[in-house]
Design an enzyme around this catalytic site. Sequence first.
Site, mmCIF file in Angstrom:
data_model
loop_
_atom_site.group_PDB
_atom_site.id
_atom_site.type_symbol
_atom_site.label_atom_id
_atom_site.label_comp_id
_atom_site.label_asym_id
_atom_site.label_seq_id
_atom_site.Cartn_x
_atom_site.Cartn_y
_atom_site.Cartn_z
ATOM 1 N N LYS A 19 -0.551 18.669 -21.785
ATOM 2 C CA LYS A 19 -1.111 17.765 -20.773
ATOM 3 C C LYS A 19 -2.566 18.126 -20.504
ATOM 4 O O LYS A 19 -3.083 19.129 -20.964
ATOM 5 C CB LYS A 19 -0.337 17.868 -19.453
ATOM 6 C CG LYS A 19 1.155 17.645 -19.551
ATOM 7 C CD LYS A 19 1.527 16.227 -19.829
ATOM 8 C CE LYS A 19 3.043 16.097 -19.828
ATOM 9 N NZ LYS A 19 3.526 15.042 -20.648
ATOM 10 N N SER A 67 3.141 10.989 -24.333
ATOM 11 C CA SER A 67 2.518 11.221 -23.027
ATOM 12 C C SER A 67 1.013 11.463 -23.100
ATOM 13 O O SER A 67 0.313 11.285 -22.110
ATOM 14 C CB SER A 67 3.193 12.383 -22.306
ATOM 15 O OG SER A 67 2.879 13.605 -22.918
#
Length: 192
Positions: A98, A55
């Site tokens: 993230k 990700s």
Amino acid sequence: MARENNRHKGDSKETLGKVIASNLFSLLKIFLLCLVAVYGTFNYLVKPTWIYGVSMYPTLKDGAFVVSNAFVGHFMDVHRQDIVIAYDSKFAPVVIVKRVIGLPGDTIYAKNDIVYVNGKPLDEPYLESDYARTFRELQGSFTSDFGPVTLGEDEYFLMGDNRVKSEDSRVRGPIKRDAIKACGTFVILKGK
């Protein structure tokens, strides 16, 4: 000299059980001190983390080992575009890594491969990679349209750098500030 000899005679009267108990107690104190030091270091100074998944590719690769600043994560402000480590317990208790896209009070949306924050395009130099360019050439868009999402007082919007392979705030929703445990990353092992 006589006084010193008398002191040693008193010491020799200690039983083996008392000596063992004293040594075990000292060992227990050392163990507890080490435990507290390790816990404090890894929760309030540095946060070691393995990266699982793609990700954050190409910024962070699958299998990378990173160390983040847990002090900032707990006690200082988090800024837009910081990479953070957070615990997300909405769906399952997982550690996520993230990038911060939206801060409390922001309105975020994406249209035509551009992320907008409060109506202005977000400058995202970390998306200027060969990987993202190739994906755009083949698929037309690297960031799919979403939103608008308006964040609450204590909410942050997080997205992975690999927008097509990231389950982030677009799916999971915003993250509360107390879920952010560390900020920034220093790569120890690069991964694959």
